[in-house]
Design a protein around this motif. Structure first.
Motif: not given
Ligand code: UDP
Ligand code: MG
Length: 319
Positions: A253-255, A261-262, A266-272
């Protein structure tokens, strides 16, 4: 009366026609030895108890424990083991499917230096589809999972030295797993082929659903065997794995934010990532709890974590 050296343990549930024949054949098979025959009447509703009582009146070595209701074959065998006075304990079915004539052969094998001799009904005389085939699959699985390779766990006719089975607690359908407990304690386990007869009188009390129970018991056994002393290794290991995966997704997510610049929302990986880390931490905590539980469990059993085969120059009083 002198203490017998051999205890035959017979679980009985509605076997009235079989008992006299069985007692006769057993007495013949163990003639000349010091023995006792322990019948455990598992709440029979037919004349089984009356038959046993009559047998006991004729021979002091025939003994009976009568349950108040039907508690199941495992409970009956367990009670018999608890009560047995002999140094060698041999459970067998009451329905004449096991052959008393095999007893001397089992004892001979035991004398070769084993602690457990398991019977193997190579030519089993039961229904093929509901009993024999499921049992083959179950035996294969149990052997694989427990690491104790036997062809026929389900055969009641087995021979045990008292010291390797006294004190084992049996639940569910677990009498068939006694060789596993014993092997885990360091017992020398082997098997020989035994004769099996079709049932002549009375009915079988089981069908296919017993296989399901046996398989579920296997899960418990495996867990108790592999992780009973160190549950944190299993829970903690899995938990840490999930945390590492979670951290990986957090890094991803950080990357995504820095390089592409996402934004995080808006990034589902953060929830995972959050999900994996939370579950992982929970599992580690569960491991800690399991550690505490297992310690209490071992304390209450009052048994050491090791088992001793012999002692040299150590007095028995030191036990
Ligand atoms: N048995 C028992 N309690 C039960 C069911 C069975 O003590 O609730 C005894 C039964 O009398 C017999 C042995 O366990 O001596 C094996 O039972 P069964 O012959 O029905 O099993 P199978 O040979 O079909 O596996
Ligand atoms: Mg039977």
């Amino acid at each position: 009366m002198k203490r017998p050296s051999l205890s035959l343990v017979v679980p009985v549930y509605n076997e009235e026609e079989n008992l006299s024949i069985l007692a006769g054949r057993l007495q013949e098979a163990v003639q000349g030895r010091d023995y006792e025959i322990l019948f455990i009447d598992d709440g029979s509703t037919d004349k089984s108890f009356e038959v046993i009582r009559a047998l006991a009146q004729k021979d002091q070595r025939v003994k009976c424990l009568r349950f108040r209701r039907n508690f199941g074959q495992t409970a009956a065998i367990s009670a018999g083991i608890e009560m047995a006075e002999g140094d060698v304990i041999i459970p067998l079915d009451a329905d004449l499917q096991n052959d008393p004539a095999d007893v001397p052969r089992l004892l001979e094998k035991l004398d070769e230096g084993y602690d457990v001799v398991s019977g193997w009904r190579r030519d089993r005389k039961d229904k093929t589809w509901t009993r024999v085939i499921p049992s083959k699959v179950a035996n294969w699985l149990i052997s694989r999972i427990s690491g104790v390779r036997l062809h026929d766990y389900g055969c009641t006719l087995k021979t045990y030295r008292k010291e390797v089975i006294k004190g084992v607690r049996l639940y569910g359908e677990m009498h068939r797993f006694i060789p596993i407990y014993a092997a885990w304690e360091g017992a020398r386990v082997t098997e020989i082929e035994v004769t099996h007869h079709p049932r002549q009188f009375g009915q079988s009390k089981y069908g296919i659903n017993r296989t399901v129970k046996v398989l579920l018991d296997l899960v418990t056994i495996k867990f108790l065997g592999s992780y009973a002393t160190k549950p944190i290794y299993m829970f903690g290991g899995l938990g840490m794995l999930l945390c590492v995966a979670g951290a990986g997704f957090a890094g991803l997510t950080l990357y995504h934010k820095l390089a592409l610049d996402i934004y995080v929302h808006r990034n589902p990986f953060v929830l995972l990532s959050i999900f994996l880390i939370l579950v992982g931490m929970q599992l580690v905590m569960m491991g800690v709890l399991a550690e505490i539980l297992i310690r209490i469990y071992h304390e209450t059993r009052k048994r050491p974590v090791y088992s001793v085969r012999e002692k040299v120059n150590i007095s028995p009083a030191g036990e």
